[in-house]
Design an enzyme around this catalytic site. Sequence first.
Site, PDB file in Angstrom:
ATOM      1  N   ASP A   7       0.871  -1.176   0.000  1.00  0.00           N
ATOM      2  CA  ASP A   7       0.000   0.000   0.000  1.00  0.00           C
ATOM      3  C   ASP A   7       0.914   1.233   0.000  1.00  0.00           C
ATOM      4  OD1 ASP A   7      -2.412   1.486   0.206  1.00  0.00           O
ATOM      5  OD2 ASP A   7      -2.031   1.767   2.348  1.00  0.00           O
ATOM      6  N   GLU A  67      -2.037  -1.295  -5.488  1.00  0.00           N
ATOM      7  CA  GLU A  67      -3.268  -0.681  -5.984  1.00  0.00           C
ATOM      8  C   GLU A  67      -2.950   0.214  -7.178  1.00  0.00           C
ATOM      9  OE1 GLU A  67      -5.773   1.451  -3.264  1.00  0.00           O
ATOM     10  OE2 GLU A  67      -6.493  -0.377  -2.354  1.00  0.00           O
ATOM     11  N   ASP A 140      -2.464   0.909   7.269  1.00  0.00           N
ATOM     12  CA  ASP A 140      -1.675   0.752   6.036  1.00  0.00           C
ATOM     13  C   ASP A 140      -1.264  -0.705   5.833  1.00  0.00           C
ATOM     14  OD1 ASP A 140      -1.269   3.755   5.416  1.00  0.00           O
ATOM     15  OD2 ASP A 140      -0.643   3.543   7.489  1.00  0.00           O
TER      16      ASP A 140
END
Lengths: 162, 162
Positions: A7, A67, A140
């Site tokens: 992330d 992502e 996170d």
Amino acid sequence: MRVLGIDCGSQRTGYGVIDSDGADHRMVVAGVICTSPKWPFEKRLLEIANGLRSLIREHHPEFGAVEEVFHAANAKTALKLAHVRGVALLAIAEAGVGFAEYSPLEVKMSVVGYGRAEKSQVQVMVRSLLHLSEAIASEDASDALAIAICHATHEATSRRLA
Amino acid sequence: MRVLGIDCGSQRTGYGVIDSDGADHRMVVAGVICTSPKWPFEKRLLEIANGLRSLIREHHPEFGAVEEVFHAANAKTALKLAHVRGVALLAIAEAGVGFAEYSPLEVKMSVVGYGRAEKSQVQVMVRSLLHLSEAIASEDASDALAIAICHATHEATSRRLA
């Protein structure tokens, strides 16, 4: 399969490594690479790259998943994030690890079953899917684990279809 | 001082190394790292990182200079560029080379003396400032040399002021 979820963030980059058969997932390690906003940006990128490299060296993931970068958000933040993401992709490519990327919607769909799930719902589901007795301290790290779970699920499905 | 200028791009990353005393500049090397749009993006980042690393290893610049990323341009292009820029900053930080960044306006001001100069004017001035008998074949290499000249000029001025 072993999957590393990342992330990306310039101040806090979450990571999570899982072992998975596509249905059952186990956490190997999770945490956060923190950098100080007081450091020059290039030093922060170096810290993140070296952190990810150590993780990959130690845990030998088959895949690294991140992502997709969102275009809609604050332009300055998105550009900073894209620098970090570039470094993460490089660390993955350097190690010859498979690379995959998912939209935030895909990650939420795959973990919570609902694309507009809230952060807290993701955290609860990640904890449950990984059979963890305690909550994951960092949001996170939890997000990184969610990305790893998303990839494990997708990869298992593609293998079954192939 | 020896300066490496980098003109980041996912398909074509221009580079130019100069030796300079702040007023007189000489080209050491210039060229372009090309990557194919057919390659996966993470492999292209790896190619660019390795190209820049070889250059730094071979030519030992004191400084690496890049252009600031522009927020205004096409969002998708800017995000891609920021990935490449992240990798360039990492290569600079890895080598312990000093890092500097300038806006396109600063680069043009310093090379042409006019912030809205056209690409062709930058090319002509770069060639003239570097005492080159032939034109620089690639616009990306010329832009990278312009960034290097911009930093050499600024650095010399700051040293004089200090």
